[in-house]
Design a protein around this motif. Sequence first.
Motif, PDB file in Angstrom:
ATOM      1  N   HIS A 281      15.924   5.420 -20.283  1.00 30.26           N
ATOM      2  CA  HIS A 281      16.307   6.782 -20.633  1.00 30.26           C
ATOM      3  C   HIS A 281      16.877   6.934 -22.035  1.00 30.26           C
ATOM      4  CE1 HIS A 281      15.404   9.106 -17.080  1.00 30.26           C
ATOM      5  NE2 HIS A 281      15.638   7.991 -16.413  1.00 30.26           N
ATOM      6  N   THR A 282      17.257   5.858 -22.671  1.00 24.63           N
ATOM      7  CA  THR A 282      17.780   5.980 -24.037  1.00 24.63           C
ATOM      8  C   THR A 282      16.765   5.567 -25.093  1.00 24.63           C
ATOM      9  OG1 THR A 282      18.807   3.797 -23.918  1.00 24.63           O
ATOM     10  CG2 THR A 282      20.194   5.687 -23.375  1.00 24.63           C
ATOM     11  N   THR A 283      15.793   4.742 -24.721  1.00 23.93           N
ATOM     12  CA  THR A 283      14.819   4.288 -25.723  1.00 23.93           C
ATOM     13  C   THR A 283      13.386   4.639 -25.350  1.00 23.93           C
ATOM     14  OG1 THR A 283      14.493   2.118 -24.705  1.00 23.93           O
ATOM     15  CG2 THR A 283      16.283   2.318 -26.313  1.00 23.93           C
ATOM     16  N   GLY A 284      13.156   5.071 -24.122  1.00 21.42           N
ATOM     17  CA  GLY A 284      11.821   5.433 -23.707  1.00 21.42           C
ATOM     18  C   GLY A 284      10.967   4.239 -23.346  1.00 21.42           C
ATOM     19  N   GLN A 285      11.567   3.079 -23.213  1.00 21.68           N
ATOM     20  CA  GLN A 285      10.806   1.862 -22.889  1.00 21.68           C
ATOM     21  C   GLN A 285      10.551   1.760 -21.412  1.00 21.68           C
ATOM     22  OE1 GLN A 285      12.617  -1.599 -24.588  1.00 21.68           O
ATOM     23  NE2 GLN A 285      12.778  -0.662 -26.581  1.00 21.68           N
TER      24      GLN A 285
ATOM     25  N   GLY B  56      27.977   8.730 -31.476  1.00 24.10           N
ATOM     26  CA  GLY B  56      26.770   8.690 -30.671  1.00 24.10           C
ATOM     27  C   GLY B  56      26.135  10.042 -30.484  1.00 24.10           C
ATOM     28  N   GLN B  57      24.826  10.047 -30.496  1.00 28.74           N
ATOM     29  CA  GLN B  57      24.064  11.269 -30.256  1.00 28.74           C
ATOM     30  C   GLN B  57      22.811  10.910 -29.459  1.00 28.74           C
ATOM     31  OE1 GLN B  57      23.775  12.471 -34.459  1.00 28.74           O
ATOM     32  NE2 GLN B  57      24.762  14.360 -33.818  1.00 28.74           N
ATOM     33  N   GLU B  58      22.979  10.169 -28.378  1.00 26.56           N
ATOM     34  CA  GLU B  58      21.836   9.748 -27.571  1.00 26.56           C
ATOM     35  C   GLU B  58      21.133  10.957 -26.972  1.00 26.56           C
ATOM     36  OE1 GLU B  58      20.560   6.847 -27.381  1.00 26.56           O
ATOM     37  OE2 GLU B  58      22.170   5.517 -28.020  1.00 26.56           O
ATOM     38  N   GLU B  59      19.813  10.915 -27.014  1.00 21.83           N
ATOM     39  CA  GLU B  59      18.997  11.987 -26.478  1.00 21.83           C
ATOM     40  C   GLU B  59      17.896  11.380 -25.623  1.00 21.83           C
ATOM     41  OE1 GLU B  59      15.857  14.400 -28.848  1.00 21.83           O
ATOM     42  OE2 GLU B  59      17.785  15.426 -29.104  1.00 21.83           O
ATOM     43  N   SER B  60      17.645  11.954 -24.474  1.00 23.42           N
ATOM     44  CA  SER B  60      16.606  11.438 -23.593  1.00 23.42           C
ATOM     45  C   SER B  60      15.242  11.633 -24.241  1.00 23.42           C
ATOM     46  CB  SER B  60      16.633  12.166 -22.250  1.00 23.42           C
ATOM     47  OG  SER B  60      15.479  11.827 -21.494  1.00 23.42           O
ATOM     48  N   PRO B  61      14.440  10.556 -24.327  1.00 26.04           N
ATOM     49  CA  PRO B  61      13.100  10.710 -24.901  1.00 26.04           C
ATOM     50  C   PRO B  61      12.175  11.494 -23.964  1.00 26.04           C
ATOM     51  CG  PRO B  61      13.418   8.470 -24.129  1.00 26.04           C
ATOM     52  CD  PRO B  61      14.729   9.166 -23.985  1.00 26.04           C
ATOM     53  N   TYR B  62      12.576  11.666 -22.719  1.00 26.33           N
ATOM     54  CA  TYR B  62      11.751  12.376 -21.737  1.00 26.33           C
ATOM     55  C   TYR B  62      12.066  13.862 -21.689  1.00 26.33           C
ATOM     56  CZ  TYR B  62      10.669   7.677 -20.241  1.00 26.33           C
ATOM     57  OH  TYR B  62      10.266   6.375 -20.228  1.00 26.33           O
ATOM     58  N   THR B  63      13.352  14.186 -21.600  1.00 22.22           N
ATOM     59  CA  THR B  63      13.749  15.589 -21.420  1.00 22.22           C
ATOM     60  C   THR B  63      14.280  16.228 -22.703  1.00 22.22           C
ATOM     61  OG1 THR B  63      16.020  15.031 -20.814  1.00 22.22           O
ATOM     62  CG2 THR B  63      14.369  15.113 -19.024  1.00 22.22           C
ATOM     63  N   GLN B  64      14.558  15.404 -23.706  1.00 19.45           N
ATOM     64  CA  GLN B  64      15.161  15.861 -24.966  1.00 19.45           C
ATOM     65  C   GLN B  64      16.580  16.382 -24.782  1.00 19.45           C
ATOM     66  OE1 GLN B  64      13.216  15.085 -27.712  1.00 19.45           O
ATOM     67  NE2 GLN B  64      11.915  14.315 -26.080  1.00 19.45           N
TER      68      GLN B  64
ATOM     69  N   SER C  47      36.975   4.665 -33.650  1.00 20.62           N
ATOM     70  CA  SER C  47      36.507   6.018 -33.366  1.00 20.62           C
ATOM     71  C   SER C  47      35.297   5.918 -32.439  1.00 20.62           C
ATOM     72  CB  SER C  47      36.134   6.727 -34.669  1.00 20.62           C
ATOM     73  OG  SER C  47      35.092   6.035 -35.330  1.00 20.62           O
ATOM     74  N   TRP C  48      34.804   7.043 -32.002  1.00 20.69           N
ATOM     75  CA  TRP C  48      33.658   7.077 -31.094  1.00 20.69           C
ATOM     76  C   TRP C  48      32.517   7.839 -31.754  1.00 20.69           C
ATOM     77  CZ3 TRP C  48      33.639   4.493 -26.490  1.00 20.69           C
ATOM     78  CH2 TRP C  48      34.868   3.979 -26.083  1.00 20.69           C
TER      79      TRP C  48
ATOM     80  N   ALA D 214      20.649  16.061 -24.402  1.00 23.94           N
ATOM     81  CA  ALA D 214      21.716  15.187 -24.892  1.00 23.94           C
ATOM     82  C   ALA D 214      22.278  14.405 -23.724  1.00 23.94           C
ATOM     83  CB  ALA D 214      22.807  16.012 -25.564  1.00 23.94           C
ATOM     84  N   LEU D 215      22.487  13.105 -23.893  1.00 23.11           N
ATOM     85  CA  LEU D 215      22.984  12.258 -22.814  1.00 23.11           C
ATOM     86  C   LEU D 215      24.500  12.098 -22.839  1.00 23.11           C
ATOM     87  CD1 LEU D 215      20.221   9.506 -22.853  1.00 23.11           C
ATOM     88  CD2 LEU D 215      20.451  11.447 -21.302  1.00 23.11           C
ATOM     89  N   GLU D 216      25.137  12.604 -23.885  1.00 26.70           N
ATOM     90  CA  GLU D 216      26.595  12.566 -24.015  1.00 26.70           C
ATOM     91  C   GLU D 216      27.159  11.154 -23.875  1.00 26.70           C
ATOM     92  OE1 GLU D 216      28.482  15.615 -21.662  1.00 26.70           O
ATOM     93  OE2 GLU D 216      26.832  17.003 -22.035  1.00 26.70           O
ATOM     94  N   ILE D 217      26.479  10.194 -24.505  1.00 22.97           N
ATOM     95  CA  ILE D 217      26.921   8.801 -24.502  1.00 22.97           C
ATOM     96  C   ILE D 217      27.578   8.520 -25.846  1.00 22.97           C
ATOM     97  CG2 ILE D 217      26.175   6.395 -24.452  1.00 22.97           C
ATOM     98  CD1 ILE D 217      23.794   7.345 -22.720  1.00 22.97           C
TER      99      ILE D 217
END
Length: 75
Positions: free
Chosen positions: A71-75, A5-13, A2-3, A15-18
């Motif tokens: 963009h996914t971890t804010g590092q 994920g709920q990735e969210e940009s730490p900068y813009t908040q 299955s797939w 959803a990254l749809e990954i």
Amino acid sequence: MSWIGQEESPYTQDALEILYPSFTTQQLTERSAKAYHQWRKVSIKERAGLLMESLEGVKGRFFEIAYATMHTTGQ
């Protein structure tokens, strides 16, 4: 499989749809057992070549990997 994920940009908040594939422990165990029987037939020289090829591929996409990490971890 299955797939998930709920990735969210730490900068813009936003959803990254990954999405990432998700497997059960049983599925991974079965796949690894099957791969083991094929992989053990590969010579050390061929394994080293595959590793070098993989590292070259990663090197060629370093900027993309760094950008995705940012963009996914804010590092």
